[in-house]
Write a protein that holds these residues in place. Structure first.
Motif, PDB file in Angstrom:
ATOM      1  N   GLY A  12      -4.625  -7.157   4.657  1.00 57.98           N
ATOM      2  CA  GLY A  12      -3.163  -6.994   4.629  1.00 57.98           C
ATOM      3  C   GLY A  12      -2.435  -8.317   4.436  1.00 57.98           C
ATOM      4  O   GLY A  12      -3.050  -9.350   4.126  1.00 57.98           O
ATOM      5  N   PHE A  13      -1.146  -8.267   4.629  1.00 61.95           N
ATOM      6  CA  PHE A  13      -0.280  -9.421   4.364  1.00 61.95           C
ATOM      7  C   PHE A  13      -0.656 -10.625   5.246  1.00 61.95           C
ATOM      8  O   PHE A  13      -1.057 -11.684   4.740  1.00 61.95           O
ATOM      9  CB  PHE A  13       1.168  -8.972   4.597  1.00 61.95           C
ATOM     10  N   LEU A  14      -0.564 -10.485   6.550  1.00 61.73           N
ATOM     11  CA  LEU A  14      -0.844 -11.636   7.426  1.00 61.73           C
ATOM     12  C   LEU A  14      -2.324 -12.009   7.378  1.00 61.73           C
ATOM     13  O   LEU A  14      -2.679 -13.198   7.413  1.00 61.73           O
ATOM     14  CB  LEU A  14      -0.417 -11.332   8.867  1.00 61.73           C
ATOM     15  N   ASP A  34     -11.304  -3.988   7.204  1.00 60.35           N
ATOM     16  CA  ASP A  34     -10.125  -3.234   6.753  1.00 60.35           C
ATOM     17  C   ASP A  34     -10.585  -1.894   6.175  1.00 60.35           C
ATOM     18  O   ASP A  34     -11.724  -1.781   5.716  1.00 60.35           O
ATOM     19  CB  ASP A  34      -9.390  -4.030   5.664  1.00 60.35           C
ATOM     20  N   ASN A  35      -9.689  -0.901   6.205  1.00 60.99           N
ATOM     21  CA  ASN A  35     -10.025   0.374   5.542  1.00 60.99           C
ATOM     22  C   ASN A  35      -9.229   0.545   4.248  1.00 60.99           C
ATOM     23  O   ASN A  35      -9.276   1.586   3.624  1.00 60.99           O
ATOM     24  CB  ASN A  35      -9.768   1.567   6.469  1.00 60.99           C
ATOM     25  N   ARG A  38      -3.707   0.220   3.470  1.00 65.53           N
ATOM     26  CA  ARG A  38      -2.515  -0.492   3.020  1.00 65.53           C
ATOM     27  C   ARG A  38      -2.874  -1.771   2.257  1.00 65.53           C
ATOM     28  O   ARG A  38      -2.333  -2.047   1.204  1.00 65.53           O
ATOM     29  CB  ARG A  38      -1.622  -0.811   4.225  1.00 65.53           C
ATOM     30  N   GLY A  39      -3.804  -2.525   2.806  1.00 74.66           N
ATOM     31  CA  GLY A  39      -4.288  -3.717   2.100  1.00 74.66           C
ATOM     32  C   GLY A  39      -4.914  -3.307   0.776  1.00 74.66           C
ATOM     33  O   GLY A  39      -5.487  -2.219   0.667  1.00 74.66           O
ATOM     34  N   GLN A  59     -14.149  -0.496   6.927  1.00 75.61           N
ATOM     35  CA  GLN A  59     -14.314   0.391   8.091  1.00 75.61           C
ATOM     36  C   GLN A  59     -12.963   0.932   8.536  1.00 75.61           C
ATOM     37  O   GLN A  59     -11.979   0.177   8.611  1.00 75.61           O
ATOM     38  CB  GLN A  59     -14.940  -0.440   9.219  1.00 75.61           C
ATOM     39  N   ASP A  60     -12.929   2.208   8.835  1.00 77.72           N
ATOM     40  CA  ASP A  60     -11.713   2.814   9.373  1.00 77.72           C
ATOM     41  C   ASP A  60     -11.817   2.806  10.899  1.00 77.72           C
ATOM     42  O   ASP A  60     -12.686   3.474  11.472  1.00 77.72           O
ATOM     43  CB  ASP A  60     -11.590   4.251   8.843  1.00 77.72           C
ATOM     44  N   LEU A  61     -10.941   2.060  11.530  1.00 75.77           N
ATOM     45  CA  LEU A  61     -11.051   1.915  12.990  1.00 75.77           C
ATOM     46  C   LEU A  61     -10.470   3.092  13.767  1.00 75.77           C
ATOM     47  O   LEU A  61     -10.444   3.067  14.992  1.00 75.77           O
ATOM     48  CB  LEU A  61     -10.399   0.612  13.446  1.00 75.77           C
ATOM     49  N   PHE A  78      -4.900  -7.449  13.467  1.00 79.03           N
ATOM     50  CA  PHE A  78      -3.653  -7.224  12.722  1.00 79.03           C
ATOM     51  C   PHE A  78      -3.528  -5.787  12.209  1.00 79.03           C
ATOM     52  O   PHE A  78      -2.507  -5.452  11.591  1.00 79.03           O
ATOM     53  CB  PHE A  78      -3.598  -8.150  11.486  1.00 79.03           C
ATOM     54  N   SER A 122       1.454  -7.766  18.009  1.00 80.79           N
ATOM     55  CA  SER A 122       2.408  -6.747  18.462  1.00 80.79           C
ATOM     56  C   SER A 122       3.612  -6.828  17.525  1.00 80.79           C
ATOM     57  O   SER A 122       3.451  -7.079  16.328  1.00 80.79           O
ATOM     58  CB  SER A 122       2.772  -7.029  19.915  1.00 80.79           C
ATOM     59  N   TYR A 158       6.135   3.677  16.901  1.00 80.73           N
ATOM     60  CA  TYR A 158       5.574   2.365  16.538  1.00 80.73           C
ATOM     61  C   TYR A 158       5.729   1.382  17.694  1.00 80.73           C
ATOM     62  O   TYR A 158       4.768   0.732  18.123  1.00 80.73           O
ATOM     63  CB  TYR A 158       6.277   1.859  15.276  1.00 80.73           C
ATOM     64  N   LYS A 162       2.679  -0.276  20.061  1.00 85.06           N
ATOM     65  CA  LYS A 162       2.436  -1.719  20.179  1.00 85.06           C
ATOM     66  C   LYS A 162       2.511  -2.165  21.646  1.00 85.06           C
ATOM     67  O   LYS A 162       1.731  -3.009  22.098  1.00 85.06           O
ATOM     68  CB  LYS A 162       3.446  -2.491  19.327  1.00 85.06           C
ATOM     69  N   ILE A 184       8.600 -11.578   9.097  1.00 90.77           N
ATOM     70  CA  ILE A 184       7.861 -12.555   8.292  1.00 90.77           C
ATOM     71  C   ILE A 184       7.960 -12.119   6.825  1.00 90.77           C
ATOM     72  O   ILE A 184       7.876 -10.922   6.532  1.00 90.77           O
ATOM     73  CB  ILE A 184       6.365 -12.610   8.712  1.00 90.77           C
TER      74      ILE A 184
HETATM   75  N1  LIG Z   1       4.697  -8.783   8.690  1.00 89.39           N
HETATM   76  C1  LIG Z   1       5.618  -8.772   9.654  1.00 89.39           C
HETATM   77  O1  LIG Z   1       6.750  -9.257   9.505  1.00 89.39           O
HETATM   78  C2  LIG Z   1       5.297  -8.165  10.994  1.00 89.39           C
HETATM   79  C3  LIG Z   1       6.336  -8.014  11.920  1.00 89.39           C
HETATM   80  C4  LIG Z   1       6.038  -7.438  13.153  1.00 89.39           C
HETATM   81  C5  LIG Z   1       4.735  -7.051  13.454  1.00 89.39           C
HETATM   82  N2  LIG Z   1       3.756  -7.219  12.542  1.00 89.39           N
HETATM   83  C6  LIG Z   1       2.393  -6.757  12.910  1.00 89.39           C
HETATM   84  O2  LIG Z   1       1.424  -7.659  12.394  1.00 89.39           O
HETATM   85  C7  LIG Z   1       0.291  -6.936  11.922  1.00 89.39           C
HETATM   86  C8  LIG Z   1      -0.017  -7.386  10.508  1.00 89.39           C
HETATM   87  O3  LIG Z   1       1.126  -7.145   9.702  1.00 89.39           O
HETATM   88  P1  LIG Z   1       0.996  -7.100   8.124  1.00 89.39           P
HETATM   89  O4  LIG Z   1       2.371  -7.278   7.595  1.00 89.39           O
HETATM   90  O5  LIG Z   1      -0.092  -7.995   7.706  1.00 89.39           O
HETATM   91  O6  LIG Z   1       0.572  -5.570   7.902  1.00 89.39           O
HETATM   92  P2  LIG Z   1      -0.326  -4.950   6.732  1.00 89.39           P
HETATM   93  O7  LIG Z   1      -0.069  -3.486   6.708  1.00 89.39           O
HETATM   94  O8  LIG Z   1      -0.131  -5.704   5.473  1.00 89.39           O
HETATM   95  O9  LIG Z   1      -1.828  -5.209   7.262  1.00 89.39           O
HETATM   96  C9  LIG Z   1      -2.475  -4.344   8.142  1.00 89.39           C
HETATM   97  C10 LIG Z   1      -3.841  -4.041   7.580  1.00 89.39           C
HETATM   98  O10 LIG Z   1      -4.496  -3.130   8.485  1.00 89.39           O
HETATM   99  C11 LIG Z   1      -5.263  -2.226   7.708  1.00 89.39           C
HETATM  100  N3  LIG Z   1      -5.496  -0.992   8.476  1.00 89.39           N
HETATM  101  C12 LIG Z   1      -4.586  -0.037   8.786  1.00 89.39           C
HETATM  102  N4  LIG Z   1      -5.188   0.974   9.432  1.00 89.39           N
HETATM  103  C13 LIG Z   1      -6.492   0.635   9.548  1.00 89.39           C
HETATM  104  C14 LIG Z   1      -7.627   1.289  10.115  1.00 89.39           C
HETATM  105  N5  LIG Z   1      -7.529   2.512  10.648  1.00 89.39           N
HETATM  106  N6  LIG Z   1      -8.824   0.652  10.091  1.00 89.39           N
HETATM  107  C15 LIG Z   1      -8.944  -0.570   9.506  1.00 89.39           C
HETATM  108  N7  LIG Z   1      -7.906  -1.224   8.941  1.00 89.39           N
HETATM  109  C16 LIG Z   1      -6.699  -0.627   8.959  1.00 89.39           C
HETATM  110  C17 LIG Z   1      -4.415  -1.974   6.458  1.00 89.39           C
HETATM  111  O11 LIG Z   1      -5.165  -1.491   5.359  1.00 89.39           O
HETATM  112  C18 LIG Z   1      -3.818  -3.352   6.201  1.00 89.39           C
HETATM  113  O12 LIG Z   1      -4.590  -4.076   5.271  1.00 89.39           O
HETATM  114  C19 LIG Z   1       0.615  -5.451  12.014  1.00 89.39           C
HETATM  115  O13 LIG Z   1      -0.093  -4.895  13.092  1.00 89.39           O
HETATM  116  C20 LIG Z   1       2.102  -5.405  12.276  1.00 89.39           C
HETATM  117  O14 LIG Z   1       2.437  -4.352  13.156  1.00 89.39           O
HETATM  118  C21 LIG Z   1       4.005  -7.766  11.313  1.00 89.39           C
END
Ligand SMILES: NC(=O)c1ccc[n+]([C@@H]2O[C@H](COP(=O)([O-])OP(=O)(O)OC[C@H]3O[C@@H](n4cnc5c(N)ncnc54)[C@H](O)[C@@H]3O)[C@@H](O)[C@H]2O)c1
Length: 321
Positions: A12-14, A34-35, A38-39, A59-61, A78, A122, A158, A162, A184
């Motif tokens: 994913g993003f972070l 990751d599953n 979204r990524g 892997q799907d968690l 994340f 969180s 949501y 968290k 972010i």
């Molecule tokens: N980006 C922000 O501004 C922000 C703000 C507040 C909180 N967060 C938290 O930070 C975390 C990371 O944020 P992000 O923007 O990178 O999100 P994102 O959606 O880009 O990344 C999350 C990743 O988790 C993976 N995922 C989802 N369900 C899954 C599962 N069942 N098994 C395995 N992998 C799974 C997705 O495929 C994705 O690649 C998130 O938990 C989010 O709640 C982010």
């Protein structure tokens, strides 16, 4: 000796940006789990995967897992179901799956022989109830009393998932740091967040065309992803951040959405666009400002990327893809 790091939700993003930072240090062997719900396995991700110090677990968690004993020193958790559309359309899935993901992540952590830290992402949405009841102090410190909003409201799913995730890790015997990211933004974050969405809409608007904007008076502090990752990385190594909660974000620049769109239009050289206010009611909080004193004092940093510089980089990236 390379140090082993596991990034759950690593595609994913972070996760992607943290991986890039860790690779530059040249002392980590990184596993991304990751599953790909979204990524994406896009060209940026595929390029990252060519590095010999990265491997992938698909892997799907939310499903039963069988994770062997291992020696990851750091686990960044994340993964979650995020996004307003998911929250509004399938709140029960958000609540249930985020619990299952955290539960399995903790099981993985418990299998580690030398785990130094579990970093749980969180969210600033944990303050949702306070915002709804207009009982929130700005800037908001981490120790602010938290109010729970209407359990039948889908947005609660949501936020509650968290908060529950925070409690799960805090009540475990695992060394942890909880982070609460606040807005972010950066490259490769998809199109469903404010800044990339605005860039795309401006790009699609014809010369002298109209652009309709929801909630122009809402205010946010946007934090460039490199700054956020720097804060998260430094906290994960800092002894004073052990078993505690930290806001992640931008400490200075609070901006109204109307001013943000003016800034982005200016950078994109699109001052011709006419901005109109839509009357659509949006469910998002009117203001979000983290108190970052604790974070900045703990990791002793001061510098941040200005919104102008960060937005310019991100616009360039989004216009080139
Ligand atoms: N980006 C922000 O501004 C922000 C703000 C507040 C909180 N967060 C938290 O930070 C975390 C990371 O944020 P992000 O923007 O990178 O999100 P994102 O959606 O880009 O990344 C999350 C990743 O988790 C993976 N995922 C989802 N369900 C899954 C599962 N069942 N098994 C395995 N992998 C799974 C997705 O495929 C994705 O690649 C998130 O938990 C989010 O709640 C982010």
């Amino acid at each position: 000796m390379m140090k082993k790091v596991l990034i759950i939700g690593g595609a994913g993003f972070l996760g992607y940006h943290l991986t890039k930072k860790l690779l530059l240090k040249k002392k980590y062997k990184i596993t991304l789990l990751d599953n790909f719900s979204r990524g994406k396995k896009d060209k940026y991700f595929r390029e990252l995967m060519t590095n010999k110090n990265i491997n992938l677990i698909n892997q799907d968690l939310t499903k039963k897992i069988n994770f062997p004993e291992d020696d990851y020193l750091y686990i960044y958790q994340f993964a979650a179901i995020i996004g307003v559309q998911n929250v509004l359309k399938q709140p029960l899935k958000v609540l249930t799956n985020n619990f299952l993901i955290q539960n399995n992540s903790i099981k993985i952590a418990l299998k580690q022989l030398n785990l130094k830290r579990f970093i749980f992402a969180s969210t600033s949405e944990v303050y949702l109830g306070n915002q709804k009841y207009k009982k929130l102090k700005y800037p908001t410190p981490e120790n602010h009393k938290i109010m729970l909003y209407d359990l039948k409201n889908s947005r609660t799913s949501y936020s509650l998932s968290k908060l529950y995730g925070e409690a799960m890790i805090a009540l475990s015997d695992i060394n942890y740091t909880i982070i609460r990211p606040h807005n972010i933004y950066g490259e490769r974050m998809g199109f469903s967040h404010v800044i990339p969405e605005l860039i795309l809409r401006i790009k699609k608007t014809k010369k002298n065309g109209n652009l309709y904007l929801d909630s122009p008076q809402h205010k946010r502090c946007f934090c460039y992803v490199d700054d956020a990752i720097n804060q998260i990385y430094k906290l994960s190594k800092n002894k004073k951040a052990l078993n505690d909660v930290f806001n992640i974000g931008n400490k200075d620049e609070e901006i109204k959405i109307i001013d943000l769109i003016k800034l982005i239009s200016k950078i994109m050289n699109r001052k011709d666009i006419k901005i109109n206010y839509s009357k659509r009611e949006v469910a998002s909080p009117s203001r979000r400002v983290p108190d970052l004193n604790k974070t900045f004092n703990t990791i002793k940093i001061n510098n941040q990327t200005s919104l102008l510089k960060g937005c310019s980089k991100v616009i360039k990236w989004y216009l080139e893809i």
